[in-house]
Design an enzyme around this catalytic site. Structure first.
Site, PDB file in Angstrom:
ATOM      1  N   ASP A 173      47.636  77.564  60.369  1.00 38.15           N
ATOM      2  CA  ASP A 173      47.849  77.562  58.917  1.00 38.15           C
ATOM      3  C   ASP A 173      48.486  78.869  58.490  1.00 38.15           C
ATOM      4  O   ASP A 173      47.786  79.798  58.137  1.00 38.15           O
ATOM      5  CB  ASP A 173      46.486  77.352  58.225  1.00 38.15           C
ATOM      6  N   GLU A 178      51.480  80.964  49.458  1.00 35.74           N
ATOM      7  CA  GLU A 178      50.851  79.644  49.354  1.00 35.74           C
ATOM      8  C   GLU A 178      49.346  79.778  49.202  1.00 35.74           C
ATOM      9  O   GLU A 178      48.722  79.053  48.425  1.00 35.74           O
ATOM     10  CB  GLU A 178      51.175  78.787  50.592  1.00 35.74           C
ATOM     11  N   HIS A 236      14.521  97.172  35.507  1.00 33.91           N
ATOM     12  CA  HIS A 236      13.369  97.061  36.393  1.00 33.91           C
ATOM     13  C   HIS A 236      12.772  95.661  36.177  1.00 33.91           C
ATOM     14  O   HIS A 236      12.476  95.289  35.034  1.00 33.91           O
ATOM     15  CB  HIS A 236      12.354  98.146  36.031  1.00 33.91           C
ATOM     16  N   ASP A 255      52.330  83.404  54.792  1.00 30.56           N
ATOM     17  CA  ASP A 255      51.153  84.216  54.447  1.00 30.56           C
ATOM     18  C   ASP A 255      49.915  83.556  55.030  1.00 30.56           C
ATOM     19  O   ASP A 255      49.919  82.353  55.343  1.00 30.56           O
ATOM     20  CB  ASP A 255      51.000  84.383  52.926  1.00 30.56           C
TER      21      ASP A 255
HETATM   22  N1  BES Z   1      47.258  74.306  55.007  1.00 28.65           N
HETATM   23  C1  BES Z   1      46.453  74.284  53.845  1.00 28.65           C
HETATM   24  C2  BES Z   1      46.377  72.930  53.187  1.00 28.65           C
HETATM   25  C3  BES Z   1      45.570  71.947  53.952  1.00 28.65           C
HETATM   26  C4  BES Z   1      44.263  72.230  54.263  1.00 28.65           C
HETATM   27  C5  BES Z   1      46.101  70.772  54.288  1.00 28.65           C
HETATM   28  C6  BES Z   1      43.520  71.321  54.964  1.00 28.65           C
HETATM   29  C7  BES Z   1      45.362  69.873  54.970  1.00 28.65           C
HETATM   30  C8  BES Z   1      44.066  70.142  55.328  1.00 28.65           C
HETATM   31  C9  BES Z   1      46.963  75.272  52.831  1.00 28.65           C
HETATM   32  O1  BES Z   1      47.436  76.439  53.398  1.00 28.65           O
HETATM   33  C10 BES Z   1      45.806  75.646  51.947  1.00 28.65           C
HETATM   34  O2  BES Z   1      44.831  76.133  52.398  1.00 28.65           O
HETATM   35  N2  BES Z   1      45.936  75.394  50.667  1.00 28.65           N
HETATM   36  C11 BES Z   1      44.992  75.781  49.703  1.00 28.65           C
HETATM   37  C12 BES Z   1      45.626  75.636  48.375  1.00 28.65           C
HETATM   38  C13 BES Z   1      45.439  76.700  47.399  1.00 28.65           C
HETATM   39  C14 BES Z   1      45.141  78.056  47.773  1.00 28.65           C
HETATM   40  C15 BES Z   1      46.188  76.534  46.136  1.00 28.65           C
HETATM   41  C16 BES Z   1      43.750  74.913  49.777  1.00 28.65           C
HETATM   42  O3  BES Z   1      43.823  73.709  50.067  1.00 28.65           O
HETATM   43  O4  BES Z   1      42.680  75.458  49.558  1.00 28.65           O
HETATM   44 ZN    ZN Z   2      48.492  76.367  54.915  1.00 30.33          ZN
END
Ligand code: BES
Ligand code: ZN
Length: 455
Positions: free
Chosen positions: A119, A153, A213, A88
């Site tokens: 990502d 995720e 207002h 996703d």
């Molecule tokens: N790939 C990222 C995690 C990540 C971000 C690892 C930056 C290393 C550096 C992952 O897909 C992500 O964005 N995770 C979310 C977690 C959440 C939605 C629970 C995040 O870190 O915001």
């Molecule tokens: Zn990710």
């Protein structure tokens, strides 16, 4: 190794074409309109896993988006690795800031641009291609492999979490291998040994029962936007310390050795500022930038709304305002406890003149991987062989909450072999993935399966 390399080398163009096809599916998990596209991406992956010769390929339904599973368990008493990733992607807003449409992958300057390229679709696809190379060249895999790819995720992995608890036998493995992080820098292969946790909250502030207002009522009733702004400014002090009572109670302080290691990582503050076009940096006093973005907790307002936001001026005293606030957590902070402390603190500082509602949206625990283990040494060897450089160890500030679930439910440590780059624009417009990293990543992972078979 040579044969694997030749196979990867001679199939470069085809791999890229397939990656483009995968990236063209807009699998945005948090938008109802894209529910079918998320499923399409799951089906595309399962077809691909079947095509390369993986076995028991299945799509498991959940209350949300599907989970894709496959395995190949013919390596007898060799270790079993569970490969995890997510298909996703994040929403594309603000779409007008993309140079090319987010789901029309374009190759420019050695990068592929598309939402999900780094990502994490591009990174899970590297694993699929490494498996393909082994299955084609060696007619089998050097270790036992299980694959699990989820479609939630980016929205908190709630259904995968339940799935893991209910399917421990199916997923039982010695290691979890994840490529969903970045390298420390271009040309510098990296092992990520820690991720921050997350506690994500929403504040809704309600004032009068309707928009008013601002001339007639201004000065008479509290304005929910002003009240909310006051609340937000009380969450951190001028030194960047979070002021929520008890927030730091469980934080494990950085050791002298850890701080020395952070200090050894190459970091150019001027370049960092220039890349981001900011005139100054801000964060918790007493810590370096690297420490602040990876190993210290933080609090950030992710979104804020209320009142009139259209063109020109409209005089209105709004009825409601709200904000989304996330806190990144470090060992041993617990997201549920932090959510409670947050709520308690907000009710302490909120003025009586408005109604304030606090909701916990989702959370995840931080994680750390021990680095002095055979599985990490094997990863170091594979990275060195593919990139020709000794990898560095560092912690990422982002979160992959399921890493902790794997540890708690399966007892398996996660090896975080990420091939993104810090400037890949993940979650932003113009997300990209470096194609050198894509191909070297495929080799690294292919070598890694071999290295793990020697443990
Ligand atoms: N790939 C990222 C995690 C990540 C971000 C690892 C930056 C290393 C550096 C992952 O897909 C992500 O964005 N995770 C979310 C977690 C959440 C939605 C629970 C995040 O870190 O915001
Ligand atoms: Zn990710």
């Amino acid at each position: 190794m040579k044969e694997l390399d030749n196979y990867i080398e001679s199939n470069r163009e085809r791999f890229l074409g397939e990656l483009k096809e995968f990236l063209s599916i807009p699998s945005i998990s948090n938008e109802e309109d894209h529910k079918n596209d998320v499923r399409k991406a799951a089906e595309w992956l399962s077809a691909e896993l079947t095509r390369i010769g993986m076995e028991n390929v299945k799509i498991f339904e959940t209350e949300g988006h599907p989970i894709v599973y496959a395995d190949y368990l013919k390596a007898g008493n060799k270790p079993t690795a569970l490969i995890y990733g997510h298909y996703d992607v994040q929403p594309v807003d603000p779409v007008e800031l993309w140079t090319d449409p987010p789901f029309t992958p374009v190759v420019k300057d050695g990068n592929i641009y598309a939402r999900g390229s780094a990502d994490d679709k591009g990174q899970i696809f590297m694993h699929v291609k490494s498996l393909e190379a082994h299955l084609k060249i060696n007619k089998g895999l050097p270790i036992n492999i299980k694959v699990i790819f989820e479609g939630e995720e980016e929205i908190g992995s709630v259904n995968l979490d339940k799935f893991i608890s209910k399917n421990k036998d199916l997923l039982k493995s010695d290691y979890v291998v994840i490529s969903d992080t970045s390298m420390y820098d271009k040309g510098l292969p990296s092992i990520c040994f820690g991720l921050r946790g997350l506690c994500y909250m929403q504040i809704d502030v309600t004032g009068p029962n309707r928009d008013l207002h601002s001339g007639t009522y201004g000065g008479g009733v509290d304005n929910p936007i002003n009240a909310l702004a006051n609340i937000i400014t009380k969450l951190k002090d001028k030194d960047g310390r979070i002021t929520i009572d008890g927030f730091y109670d469980d934080v494990v302080n950085l050791s002298k050795k850890e701080r020395e290691e952070f200090a050894r990582l190459p970091f150019d503050e001027k370049k960092y500022m220039k890349d981001l076009d900011v005139n100054g940096l801000f964060g918790e006093k007493g810590y370096t930038t690297i420490e602040r973005v990876s190993a210290r907790p933080t609090l950030d307002c992710n979104g804020i709304w209320g009142g009139y936001q259209g063109q020109g001026a409209k005089t209105v005293l709004p009825s409601v305002a709200g904000a989304k606030i996330s806190m990144r957590l470090v060992p041993n902070q617990n997201p549920d406890k932090i959510a409670q402390l947050f709520e308690k603190y907000i009710s302490k500082i909120a003025p009586d003149s408005v109604k304030v509602k606090v909701t916990a949206l989702h959370g995840g625990k931080p994680s750390v991987t021990a680095i002095d283990t055979p599985a990490i040494k094997a990863a170091v060897k594979a990275l060195k062989d593919a990139f020709g450089v000794e990898p560095v160890y560092f912690k990422e500030g982002g979160s992959i909450p399921i890493v902790n679930t794997f540890k708690e439910e399966l007892g398996a440590d996660a090896i975080l072999l990420g091939f993104g780059l810090p400037d890949d624009n993940i979650h932003s417009p113009n997300e990209k993935f470096d194609l050198d990293n894509f191909y070297k990543g495929i080799s690294t992972i292919a070598y890694y399966y071999d290295e793990l078979s020697k443990i």
